[in-house]
Design a protein around this motif. Sequence first.
Motif, mmCIF file in Angstrom:
data_model
loop_
_atom_site.group_PDB
_atom_site.id
_atom_site.type_symbol
_atom_site.label_atom_id
_atom_site.label_comp_id
_atom_site.label_asym_id
_atom_site.label_seq_id
_atom_site.Cartn_x
_atom_site.Cartn_y
_atom_site.Cartn_z
ATOM 1 N N LEU A 41 0.832 -1.210 0.000
ATOM 2 C CA LEU A 41 0.000 0.000 0.000
ATOM 3 C C LEU A 41 0.866 1.260 0.000
ATOM 4 O O LEU A 41 0.637 2.181 -0.798
ATOM 5 C CB LEU A 41 -0.931 -0.002 1.211
ATOM 6 N N LYS A 79 -3.736 -0.899 -6.724
ATOM 7 C CA LYS A 79 -4.623 0.014 -7.448
ATOM 8 C C LYS A 79 -5.654 0.579 -6.482
ATOM 9 O O LYS A 79 -6.208 -0.143 -5.662
ATOM 10 C CB LYS A 79 -5.318 -0.743 -8.577
ATOM 11 N N SER A 80 -5.871 1.876 -6.568
ATOM 12 C CA SER A 80 -6.834 2.509 -5.661
ATOM 13 C C SER A 80 -7.892 3.260 -6.456
ATOM 14 O O SER A 80 -7.725 3.548 -7.636
ATOM 15 C CB SER A 80 -6.110 3.445 -4.698
ATOM 16 N N PHE A 81 -8.967 3.583 -5.792
ATOM 17 C CA PHE A 81 -10.087 4.307 -6.395
ATOM 18 C C PHE A 81 -9.849 5.800 -6.233
ATOM 19 O O PHE A 81 -9.386 6.232 -5.183
ATOM 20 C CB PHE A 81 -11.377 3.895 -5.673
ATOM 21 N N CYS A 106 -12.470 2.911 -10.548
ATOM 22 C CA CYS A 106 -12.775 1.580 -10.035
ATOM 23 C C CYS A 106 -11.825 0.579 -10.683
ATOM 24 O O CYS A 106 -11.654 0.578 -11.904
ATOM 25 C CB CYS A 106 -14.223 1.224 -10.348
ATOM 26 N N ASN A 114 -17.866 -2.813 -5.093
ATOM 27 C CA ASN A 114 -16.681 -3.069 -4.287
ATOM 28 C C ASN A 114 -15.469 -2.601 -5.090
ATOM 29 O O ASN A 114 -14.782 -3.371 -5.729
ATOM 30 C CB ASN A 114 -16.603 -4.561 -3.967
ATOM 31 N N ASN A 115 -15.217 -1.281 -5.053
ATOM 32 C CA ASN A 115 -14.158 -0.728 -5.899
ATOM 33 C C ASN A 115 -12.882 -0.407 -5.132
ATOM 34 O O ASN A 115 -12.022 0.287 -5.633
ATOM 35 C CB ASN A 115 -14.659 0.506 -6.636
ATOM 36 N N VAL A 116 -12.772 -0.891 -3.911
ATOM 37 C CA VAL A 116 -11.580 -0.673 -3.098
ATOM 38 C C VAL A 116 -11.049 -2.033 -2.652
ATOM 39 O O VAL A 116 -11.794 -2.856 -2.132
ATOM 40 C CB VAL A 116 -11.913 0.198 -1.863
ATOM 41 N N ILE A 172 -9.393 -4.281 -0.152
ATOM 42 C CA ILE A 172 -9.192 -4.250 1.287
ATOM 43 C C ILE A 172 -7.962 -5.096 1.642
ATOM 44 O O ILE A 172 -7.503 -5.916 0.835
ATOM 45 C CB ILE A 172 -10.456 -4.732 2.034
#
Length: 118
Positions: free
Chosen positions: A53, A59-61, A64, A78-80, A82
């Motif tokens: 991270l 890849k981050s929003f 998406c 669910n575009n993040v 976890i």
Amino acid sequence: MRKLPFDKVYVISLPSSTDRRAYIARHLPEAGIPTFEFHDAIGPDAEQVGRALREGRVKSFPPCFRCGELDCGQEDCNNVLIPQQIATFLSHRELWRKVSAGDTCALVCEDDVVLHPW
């Protein structure tokens, strides 16, 4: 016993998942896979997850990561990714590096796999 089409069987599992490991120890032999090796999964709190991270390797929003759009039009998208998803990916990547460094054909499963008789 029938010869299996792979040389090694790996099961990705958190070391703390003793119930899942016990399930696998029963299920795979019942399914005709008497020998296998656990590959210790990376947990969501592991340093590797935090490093991925921090280094921007996740890849981050926005956008998406699933559809590439700024707005999917679905509130439950669910575009993040976890930490649990990142840890799962890193666990698979670690094992695939190990497998690809050798000269064997391997079956990779997770610890909740269900193999059917057919």
